[in-house]
Design a protein around this motif. Structure first.
Motif, mmCIF file in Angstrom:
data_model
loop_
_atom_site.group_PDB
_atom_site.id
_atom_site.type_symbol
_atom_site.label_atom_id
_atom_site.label_comp_id
_atom_site.label_asym_id
_atom_site.label_seq_id
_atom_site.Cartn_x
_atom_site.Cartn_y
_atom_site.Cartn_z
ATOM 1 N N ILE A 5 0.277 -2.351 -5.721
ATOM 2 C CA ILE A 5 -1.113 -2.794 -5.648
ATOM 3 C C ILE A 5 -1.201 -4.302 -5.754
ATOM 4 O O ILE A 5 -2.066 -4.947 -5.141
ATOM 5 C CB ILE A 5 -1.985 -2.099 -6.731
ATOM 6 C CG1 ILE A 5 -3.467 -2.153 -6.346
ATOM 7 C CG2 ILE A 5 -1.761 -2.703 -8.084
ATOM 8 C CD1 ILE A 5 -3.825 -1.312 -5.147
ATOM 9 N N PHE A 13 2.453 1.784 -3.391
ATOM 10 C CA PHE A 13 1.488 2.286 -4.366
ATOM 11 C C PHE A 13 1.266 3.786 -4.206
ATOM 12 O O PHE A 13 1.380 4.559 -5.168
ATOM 13 C CB PHE A 13 0.158 1.543 -4.210
ATOM 14 C CG PHE A 13 -0.934 2.065 -5.102
ATOM 15 C CD1 PHE A 13 -0.953 1.747 -6.450
ATOM 16 C CD2 PHE A 13 -1.932 2.873 -4.595
ATOM 17 C CE1 PHE A 13 -1.955 2.226 -7.286
ATOM 18 C CE2 PHE A 13 -2.936 3.362 -5.415
ATOM 19 C CZ PHE A 13 -2.950 3.039 -6.765
ATOM 20 N N ALA A 53 -0.420 -5.623 -2.292
ATOM 21 C CA ALA A 53 -1.528 -5.365 -1.375
ATOM 22 C C ALA A 53 -2.737 -6.245 -1.661
ATOM 23 O O ALA A 53 -3.434 -6.694 -0.743
ATOM 24 C CB ALA A 53 -1.922 -3.890 -1.443
ATOM 25 N N LYS A 54 -3.006 -6.502 -2.946
ATOM 26 C CA LYS A 54 -4.188 -7.278 -3.319
ATOM 27 C C LYS A 54 -3.978 -8.790 -3.186
ATOM 28 O O LYS A 54 -4.929 -9.560 -3.292
ATOM 29 C CB LYS A 54 -4.596 -6.948 -4.760
ATOM 30 C CG LYS A 54 -5.168 -5.546 -4.953
ATOM 31 C CD LYS A 54 -6.481 -5.365 -4.199
ATOM 32 C CE LYS A 54 -7.093 -4.016 -4.471
ATOM 33 N NZ LYS A 54 -8.366 -3.817 -3.721
ATOM 34 N N LYS A 85 0.835 -1.208 0.000
ATOM 35 C CA LYS A 85 0.000 0.000 0.000
ATOM 36 C C LYS A 85 0.868 1.256 0.000
ATOM 37 O O LYS A 85 0.596 2.222 -0.736
ATOM 38 C CB LYS A 85 -0.915 0.008 1.228
ATOM 39 C CG LYS A 85 -1.940 -1.115 1.279
ATOM 40 C CD LYS A 85 -2.851 -0.936 2.482
ATOM 41 C CE LYS A 85 -3.847 -2.080 2.604
ATOM 42 N NZ LYS A 85 -3.235 -3.308 3.110
#
Length: 632
Positions: free
Chosen positions: A366, A104, A369-370, A101
């Motif tokens: 991202i 990003f 994080a995902k 995060k």
């Protein structure tokens, strides 16, 4: 623009003071004001450059942002690459997820916006904060987007409004900052509107120097002003600390000091010191030096090197200076030369390649994080780390949700309320009492005080602590049990109506009593979970690509309780509440240390970090709860 060696000297003082502060050197407890010095310098240099080009009708946004990209992106890309590799190898899923995060948001110059939503800059968590310093880069980059547009429009349509406009913006931002400090708003430290007045001090300095370069001021007066300016910069570094009201008024002093030195160059001692070749050298590499120092400090803490603050400062300064010089000489200078080259194709290729790094690192961030911190990296690179990750995960987040989760029934078996240290007891207690999920209500969120009538400064925004507290105490629902816990040794600055008593536990007394009185209407059994264990050595049992079974077992034996004196003091405090027949105190120390402290089962740790218990502890805690709760 004429080169000013003394400004590079100011940069050197600014970056070294910030490194000293982040290294934990108490003497420079206000070293963070070095960032404010940087802000003023940035405002001054950018405005001087843009204003000159606008006057000469040579300004273009393309050229401006091309220079910014060539200046900012090389060292930033190196920083992102180093931190990403370190996180991939050493971080657990949650820490790598958080890093994703940050990566990003930082890629787009928005780290300050992310941190404004739930980070206390002064809260010490160095092992997992390699990018927290990029909030200041976010402020500057956002300023670089807005200010050139405002300046160009004002110059073209009504030149005489420029200075009044700048002063109006300055006082608006300063007022916002002062208000944010008074209200203890986290965002007041990070966001542009609360920090713009510092950059605008540099803007005002640049604009005044366009009209009057100070040549008519006596040399002695300039020297005195530069002495006073340095005084305003240096003294806050020694007098301020993490508890000082900041930014607000306290940020003005180093900003004004910087402005005085910039506005009145002279042949005095201050200018000579700042123009010394050693200061110039540090100033020239100050940008990569600033970027590299915080990851290095974070890595030192993560790898658990036992260094004193001055040792950290020395090691970080040496490594960061070496790395910054190499970056400056072999990356920054060549890229700047190529970007400014008369060969248009080469220039476009260089800037294009630099700008490509932004979406690449954003996509990487991202993606991390995902994917829950690239959880599959353990499956591929080290299957044993996946076993550690599962065993040391949080039992709460796999079975329950944060926030206000209260069913519409008039009565349920148990209500749990508290912060993250409460959460890890929910599943073991559910199993000990043989309850179904629908028997349980939870009102909980990490970093949240849920006692009645607390005046709480919420540091987060995704789930509002104050909102779920209001819902909790407006509820009329009854229960067999109400279980309450908080991180009792935390929240020093977040709870504004703590009791004036000095003891860290006694300060909770009025709030706890009001909470007990409230729930006595809705239950006959109130369970308070007392002070929680703080574990030393927890970093050694984190799942990572490098962990092995032998290393884990070796580090399990090193785990120990490090807050024994606090636990003893807390027991004396909480036992007083058992005068009330409806109140039962459960001491975590008694759960884990009935005979001798059991912090692991020889295979897995009962703690996922220094404070929170793990999945592996569920069966152990459940058994202990069955014994403790049998008395109720």
């Amino acid at each position: 623009m004429k080169y000013r060696s003394d400004i590079d000297g100011l940069r050197a003082i600014a970056v070294v003071s910030v490194i000293a502060f982040h290294s934990g050197i108490v003497l420079l407890s206000g070293g963070y004001v070095g960032v404010d010095v940087f802000f003023v310098i940035s405002g001054y240099l950018i405005t001087t450059l843009i204003f000159k080009e606008i006057k000469n009708r040579t300004f273009s946004f393309r050229a401006f942002y091309k220079r910014r990209a060539a200046r900012l992106l090389p060292a930033l890309s190196v920083t992102f690459a180093i931190v990403s590799i370190f996180g991939l190898v050493f971080y657990n899923n949650q820490a790598f997820d958080n890093l994703g995060k940050e990566l990003f948001f930082s890629s787009f110059g928005a780290a300050n916006i992310l941190f404004a939503n739930g980070v206390n800059y002064f809260a010490k968590d160095e092992a997992y904060q390699p990018l927290i310093h990029l909030w200041s880069l976010g402020v500057e980059e956002q300023f670089y987007i807005i200010w050139p547009i405002l300046l160009l429009l004002a110059y073209r349509f009504y030149k005489s409004i420029i200075m009044p406009l700048v002063y109006i913006l300055f006082f608006i931002s300063l007022a916002l900052s002062i208000s944010a400090v008074e209200e203890s708003l986290t965002k007041g430290y990070f966001l542009l509107q609360y920090r713009a007045f510092e950059l605008l001090v540099g803007v005002i300095t640049a604009l005044h120097l366009q009209h009057n370069n100070g040549n008519n001021i006596p040399e002695l007066m300039k020297k005195m002003l530069s002495y006073f300016g340095m005084f305003l910069i240096v003294i806050p570094m020694f007098l301020l600390n993490k508890n000082s009201s900041f930014p607000g008024y306290n940020a003005l002093w180093p900003c004004l000091g910087t402005a005085l030195i910039i506005a009145f160059p002279n042949n005095g001692l201050i200018t000579k010191i700042l123009s010394h070749k050693s200061f110039i050298f540090i100033g020239l590499i100050s940008y990569p030096l600033y970027l590299y120092h915080q990851p290095l400090i974070s890595f030192i803490y993560f790898l658990n090197f036992k260094l004193q603050p001055f040792e950290i400062f020395s090691v970080v300064l040496f490594i960061a200076i070496l790395g910054s010089w190499l970056t400056y000489k072999f990356i920054e200078i060549p890229i700047r030369k190529l970007s400014n080259s008369n060969k248009k194709k080469s220039s476009i290729l260089v800037i294009g390649a630099l700008c490509t790094t932004i979406p690449l690192f954003a996509i990487l961030g991202i993606g991390i994080a995902k994917s829950n911190g690239f959880e599959n990296r353990f499956r591929v690179l080290n299957p044993f780390a996946l076993e550690v990750s599962n065993a040391h995960a949080s039992s709460f987040h796999e079975n329950f949700e944060r926030g206000f989760n209260v069913s519409h029934q008039k009565h349920s078996k148990v209500l749990f309320l508290g912060d993250s240290v409460l959460q890890h007891y929910v599943l073991p207690m559910q199993k000990a009492l043989n309850l179904k999920s629908y028997d349980i209500d939870t009102v909980t969120r990490g970093g949240c005080v849920l006692l009645k009538n607390v005046n709480f400064i919420d540091k987060f925004s995704d789930v509002s602590c104050n909102d779920i507290r209001d819902k909790l105490y407006n509820s009329k629902k009854t229960y067999d049990y109400v279980v309450i816990s908080q991180s009792w040794d935390s929240y020093d600055d977040s709870v504004l109506n703590f009791s004036a008593k000095k003891n860290k536990f006694e300060r909770w007394s009025p709030l706890l009593e009001e909470t007990i009185n409230h729930f006595q209407t809705y239950t006959n059994n109130i369970i308070i979970i007392g002070a929680h264990l703080s574990i030393d050595g927890a970093l050694g049992i984190q799942p990572s690509v490098t962990i092995t079974k032998e290393k884990l077992h070796k580090n399990l034996r090193k785990l120990k309780v490090k807050n024994l004196s606090d636990l003893k003091n807390s027991k004396n405090f909480f036992i007083e509440y058992e005068y009330n027949s409806r109140v039962k105190i459960i001491e975590p120390y008694n759960i884990f240390c009935e005979l001798k402290c059991q912090l692991h089962d020889n295979n897995w740790s009962y703690f996922s970090d220094s404070q929170h218990v793990s999945n592996a502890s569920t069966s152990f805690i459940k058994t202990r709860f069955e014994t403790i709760l049998s008395d109720l």
